[in-house]
Design an enzyme around this catalytic site. Structure first.
Site, PDB file in Angstrom:
ATOM      1  N   GLU A  42       0.847  -1.188   0.000  1.00 20.58           N
ATOM      2  CA  GLU A  42       0.000   0.000   0.000  1.00 20.58           C
ATOM      3  C   GLU A  42       0.888   1.245   0.000  1.00 20.58           C
ATOM      4  OE1 GLU A  42      -2.433  -0.166   3.510  1.00 20.58           O
ATOM      5  OE2 GLU A  42      -2.700  -2.331   3.351  1.00 20.58           O
ATOM      6  N   LYS A  75       2.337   4.539   1.280  1.00 22.69           N
ATOM      7  CA  LYS A  75       2.363   5.142   2.617  1.00 22.69           C
ATOM      8  C   LYS A  75       2.003   6.620   2.474  1.00 22.69           C
ATOM      9  CE  LYS A  75       5.105   5.517   6.828  1.00 22.69           C
ATOM     10  NZ  LYS A  75       4.834   6.950   7.043  1.00 22.69           N
ATOM     11  N   ASP A  87       1.218  10.393   3.024  1.00 23.25           N
ATOM     12  CA  ASP A  87       1.870  11.393   3.869  1.00 23.25           C
ATOM     13  C   ASP A  87       0.802  12.335   4.411  1.00 23.25           C
ATOM     14  OD1 ASP A  87       3.897  12.626   5.165  1.00 23.25           O
ATOM     15  OD2 ASP A  87       4.684  13.696   3.423  1.00 23.25           O
ATOM     16  N   TYR A 101      -8.391   8.055   2.904  1.00 24.14           N
ATOM     17  CA  TYR A 101      -8.313   6.670   2.431  1.00 24.14           C
ATOM     18  C   TYR A 101      -8.221   5.753   3.651  1.00 24.14           C
ATOM     19  CZ  TYR A 101      -7.465   7.657  -2.547  1.00 24.14           C
ATOM     20  OH  TYR A 101      -7.589   8.044  -3.862  1.00 24.14           O
ATOM     21  N   LYS A 124      10.533   3.095   3.538  1.00 22.89           N
ATOM     22  CA  LYS A 124      10.513   4.543   3.332  1.00 22.89           C
ATOM     23  C   LYS A 124      11.276   4.956   2.069  1.00 22.89           C
ATOM     24  CE  LYS A 124       9.064   7.133   5.966  1.00 22.89           C
ATOM     25  NZ  LYS A 124       9.538   7.657   7.269  1.00 22.89           N
ATOM     26  N   CYS A 173      21.208  44.628 -13.996  1.00 20.69           N
ATOM     27  CA  CYS A 173      21.357  43.221 -14.376  1.00 20.69           C
ATOM     28  C   CYS A 173      22.727  42.718 -13.944  1.00 20.69           C
ATOM     29  CB  CYS A 173      21.200  43.077 -15.889  1.00 20.69           C
ATOM     30  SG  CYS A 173      21.574  41.412 -16.492  1.00 20.69           S
ATOM     31  N   CYS A 184      24.774  42.106 -17.562  1.00 22.09           N
ATOM     32  CA  CYS A 184      25.130  43.158 -18.525  1.00 22.09           C
ATOM     33  C   CYS A 184      25.035  44.566 -17.950  1.00 22.09           C
ATOM     34  CB  CYS A 184      24.262  43.047 -19.767  1.00 22.09           C
ATOM     35  SG  CYS A 184      22.525  43.474 -19.487  1.00 22.09           S
ATOM     36  N   CYS A 238      15.619  41.954 -16.829  1.00 23.50           N
ATOM     37  CA  CYS A 238      16.698  42.751 -17.403  1.00 23.50           C
ATOM     38  C   CYS A 238      16.172  43.420 -18.665  1.00 23.50           C
ATOM     39  CB  CYS A 238      17.881  41.849 -17.732  1.00 23.50           C
ATOM     40  SG  CYS A 238      19.093  42.601 -18.843  1.00 23.50           S
ATOM     41  N   CYS A 267      22.377  41.416 -23.676  1.00 20.97           N
ATOM     42  CA  CYS A 267      22.647  40.666 -22.453  1.00 20.97           C
ATOM     43  C   CYS A 267      23.062  39.254 -22.830  1.00 20.97           C
ATOM     44  CB  CYS A 267      21.405  40.634 -21.564  1.00 20.97           C
ATOM     45  SG  CYS A 267      21.653  39.729 -20.022  1.00 20.97           S
TER      46      CYS A 267
END
Length: 672
Positions: A117, A119, A121, A227, A319, A413, A416, A431, A437
């Site tokens: 099944e 697991k 969380d 569930y 796990k 920036c 540049c 920018c 650039c």
């Protein structure tokens, strides 16, 4: 008057029964038989009738899920049967050791039958039904006692208030996990972000925090799910099945939902295969999981194996590697993308997350930095999920060092030195340097050469950077002006490698109009949008001359995308690049608008899952789309059929539950 009351009671019972059936179809069978509008109509009808006859309201009525006053606190509940924890296996070797211990205790060399099944969380809870009615819900707590969360549990629509049976057991305890779907989690955080409120770190924290709200009306808005995974206390008048898997099916029959991923596995090898399979599919699931729970299926064998301390000997949690870790933020760099977007990137003390060493993580934008309240030298929690870029999700304020400093947005920036702008209503800084650039230029060229764009084999990111640094390539069209003499002058570039790259550049000139459009790197234009635009206008000339209004008539193109596309083709430099590319030999076959006779699959929607011999899912998708079909990434009621190959997973289970046709490789042969 008595007859009128009798008639009202019958109508109330009819409505409650119908709504209960529709809840069961939606949450347990995943196969709704009526549209949401019909469900809402019945619910309003029931609410109206109950408001007229409040003395006829029952505890198990769907309207009674929400409405209780906020609680002043949670009372303690002592579990009549302890809710035990599970031992953990952190790797394959520990799983094999677990199986060996089970086999030795049972004195057998045969394969043990397990139930695997996911697991979940979330938060473990206990549901107590007395004579079929939900009378109490409690958190697991320390396993011996938890908190009474009945009012909040009643707000979760997947938890039935009444069991689906005419002969309910006197007492039945169902145990399971409350969790939050990823989509619900994102929606919850998006709403919090708009309000400037604190964001939840992950779906588990969101589910736990929502379930422990003192006001059940708040819990009801959080869209929690449930569930079931086992039974606890069961009265003697209920005949239990002999295996764990069959008991789960009994739970499902009574109206409680199970994960579609629950499977029987013959032997430890099958358990390990299940683990690898679901770990690979982990990011595509609708909910978060952090491992696999393996249980001996036979109840008789479970009883023989017994318990040790607070854990059963017949079950173990395998796990997954952790996806969240704590580390220190050492500094922040600002990166410039191909569209000029400037993104803050956290430099971290390297830490292993999910088996990968992470030393950088995104901070998204300055709004996110302000929301997190993060400073340089803070200890932070970072999260990594699948191929998603690691991100900083929270700050551990209790561990803040004395020497911290603010993170300041750049005014120029970092590449540049052009001014940085931030449009009103946008969180992203950009920018203004455009093609001057180098970072934008480099990223544009990398995108142009990528597999889903022009697919120039052998032109990797590092080589692009070298070519631009040397001055050999200043624009995407310059790629096709590079010569062998320039290439062999580069470090670690020999004659053969240079010839291979030139061949790849030449081969890439034969493309398609959708791929060419996508390769141009227009903001907000992905593969699907590029294909829709190409198939709508048919030629590059028609696309370049299209107005914003004409662009908006294309499927999947809204006002913002239309504005970006129109602005791109309204730029003379961009038009010059396109003309140069065509003059240098980039070409594609003409697109002819197909008749309905040539599109036999028009109006049909397919989903592809699993693996196939000799053909990729991308190739299958292209075949289907060429015949007029739409290819979706998820199964729904609108799906025409699922095309399933080897190792088909949750999509196959969902298709079968919805009664959707499942097609195999023989269908692909018919397409040829």
């Amino acid at each position: 008057m008595t007859n009128q009351t009798d008639n009202v009671e019958k109508e109330l019972e009819r409505l409650r029964s119908l709504i209960s059936d529709y809840n069961y179809q939606y949450y347990v069978l995943d196969d709704p038989s009526v549209p949401d509008a019909e469900y809402d109509r019945l619910y309003r009808e029931l609410t109206k009738l109950e408001s007229q006859y409040p003395e006829l309201i029952t505890d198990d009525s769907p309207t009674q899920r929400v409405g209780a006053k906020p609680d002043s606190g949670f009372e303690e509940v002592v579990h009549e049967l302890p809710m035990l924890s599970l031992d953990n296996a952190m790797d394959e070797e520990e799983m094999v050791s677990f199986n060996r211990r089970v086999s030795e205790r049972l004195n057998t060399t045969d394969d043990i039958e397990y139930v695997c099944e996911p697991k979940l969380d979330g938060l473990a809870i206990s549901l107590l039904y007395e004579n079929g009615i939900l009378t109490r819900a409690a958190t697991r707590g320390d396993g011996m006692q938890g908190e009474n969360i009945t009012l909040n549990a009643r707000t979760i629509r997947s938890i039935p208030l009444k069991l689906r049976t005419n002969k309910p057991p006197e007492r039945l305890e169902v145990r399971g996990e409350v969790f939050m779907l990823k989509s619900s989690f994102e929606a919850l955080n998006e709403e919090a972000r708009k309000r400037g409120a604190k964001l939840f770190a992950n779906p588990r924290n969101a589910a736990a925090g929502s379930l422990r709200q003192l006001d059940p009306q708040i819990t009801a808005k959080r869209n929690l799910s449930f569930y079931a995974y086992s039974m606890g206390l069961v009265s003697d008048d209920f005949e239990l099945a002999d295996s764990h898997y069959e008991r789960l099916q009994q739970i499902k029959t009574l109206g409680l939902p199970l994960s579609a991923e629950v499977k029987i596995a013959q032997g430890i090898g099958a358990c390990l295969e299940y683990y690898q399979d679901i770990m690979q599919r982990r990011d595509s699931l609708e909910y978060e999981i952090d491992g696999v729970v393996n249980k001996v299926n036979s109840i008789q064998l479970q009883e023989r194996l017994g318990f040790v301390a607070r854990a059963p000997r017949w079950a173990i949690a395998h796990k997954f590697p952790a996806q969240e870790e704590m580390t220190q933020l050492l500094g922040v760099d600002f990166q410039v993308g191909r569209t000029g977007a400037i993104t803050p990137v956290a430099r971290l003390e390297p830490v292993s997350v999910g088996g990968v060493t992470v030393s950088n993580a995104t901070l998204h934008n300055m709004d996110e930095i302000e929301r997190l309240g993060v400073k340089i030298n803070d200890y932070v929690i970072i999260r990594r999920a699948g191929d998603v870029i690691p991100q900083v999700v929270s700050v551990i304020h209790d561990r803040r060092p004395d020497a911290v400093s603010d993170i300041r947005a750049p005014r120029q920036c970092p590449v540049c030195a052009s001014p940085v702008e931030r449009a009103e209503g946008e969180a992203v800084m950009r920018c203004t340097g455009g093609l001057i650039c180098s970072s934008q230029r480099n990223e544009s060229i990398k995108h142009f050469a990528s597999r889903k764009a022009m697919d120039i084999d052998g032109l990797g990111d590092k080589l692009v950077e070298v070519l631009t640094q040397k001055g050999f390539v200043k624009s995407v069209s310059d790629l096709f002006r590079v010569n062998k003499e320039q290439l062999v002058s580069l470090e670690r570039m020999g004659d053969k490698s240079a010839e291979n790259l030139l061949k790849a550049l030449e081969a890439s000139k034969a493309t398609t109009l959708p791929k060419f459009l996508y390769a141009l790197g227009i903001r907000e234009v992905g593969e699907v949008t590029a294909k829709n635009i190409a198939n709508h206008f048919l030629t590059i000339d028609a696309i370049t001359k299209a107005s914003e209004e004409e662009l908006e008539s294309v499927s999947d193109v809204g006002p913002i995308v239309a504005q970006h596309v129109h602005a791109f083709f309204d730029n003379d430099d961009n038009l010059q690049q396109i003309q140069s590319l065509i003059e240098l030999g980039v070409h594609w076959p003409a697109i002819e608008r197909k008749s309905d006779d040539e599109l036999p699959l028009k109006g049909k929607t397919y989903v592809i899952t699993g693996s196939f011999d000799g053909v990729s899912r991308t190739e299958i998708k292209e075949k289907l789309e060429a015949l007029g079909a739409k290819v979706s990434g998820s199964v729904s009621k609108k799906t025409t059929a699922l095309i399933a190959g080897e190792k088909a997973g949750s999509k196959l289970s969902k298709a079968e539950a919805l009664g959707i046709d499942v097609l195999g490789e023989e269908f692909l042969e018919e397409l040829d």
